[in-house]
Design an enzyme around this catalytic site. Structure first.
Site, short mmCIF file in Angstrom:
data_model
loop_
_atom_site.label_atom_id
_atom_site.label_comp_id
_atom_site.label_asym_id
_atom_site.label_seq_id
_atom_site.Cartn_x
_atom_site.Cartn_y
_atom_site.Cartn_z
N PRO A 1 0.81 -1.22 0.00
CA PRO A 1 0.00 0.00 0.00
C PRO A 1 0.84 1.27 0.00
CG PRO A 1 0.14 -0.83 2.20
CD PRO A 1 0.85 -1.83 1.33
N PHE A 2 0.33 2.26 -0.67
CA PHE A 2 0.84 3.62 -0.56
C PHE A 2 -0.36 4.48 -0.24
CE2 PHE A 2 1.42 7.83 -2.42
CZ PHE A 2 2.53 8.25 -1.70
#
Length: 153
Positions: free
Chosen positions: A23-24
């Site tokens: 995830p970002f």
């Protein structure tokens, strides 16, 4: 031929142990919140991703954008949701799809925790999840580390 740069073997071998998501998170809101508020916001989002979205604890990449007046526009009543000046937009770029149930749990848990931890109204929490693939990530060294992990798993 080994294309990895020196020192990357350890990082890649660690990734093979826990490849769940990549995830970002981009968090956007108006300026004026305290550093403590922003830290709690970031922590709450990360802990919720770990608890509900199958994200490893150490997989944390977040950017907070605090925007001045005239740099953050949104509809205050789209879909009959009454948003205030305190709207927080949370964009999550995730490395693989999740079920509708998992996404729904993320949205509900995040809104509940932000209300509890920071008194952010659920109406002021907007979340966007974007899915991409392993080749869309380079964690450094000019390499697509997740492609190499995939070939090892």
């Amino acid at each position: 031929m080994d294309r990895r740069m020196p020192g990357t073997y350890t990082a890649i071998s660690l990734l093979t142990q826990e490849v769940k998501s990549m995830p970002f998170v981009r968090i956007s809101l108006h300026q004026g919140k305290t550093p403590t508020f922003l830290q709690t916001l970031a922590d709450t989002i990360h802990h919720t991703l770990v608890d509900t979205f199958e994200v490893p604890t150490k997989d944390r990449f977040q950017v907070i954008h605090t925007l001045s007046e005239g740099h953050f526009y949104f509809s205050p009543d789209y879909l009959d949701i009454q948003r205030s000046h305190d709207l927080i937009l949370i964009e999550i770029v995730a490395g693989r799809p999740r079920s509708t149930a998992t996404k729904t749990l993320l949205y509900q848990t995040l809104a509940s925790r932000l209300l509890q931890d920071l008194q952010v109204r659920p109406e002021d929490v907007m979340v966007i999840v974007q899915i991409n693939t392993r080749e869309d990530w380079s964690f450094g060294c000019g390499l697509a580390q997740m492609l190499e992990v995939q070939s090892w798993v």
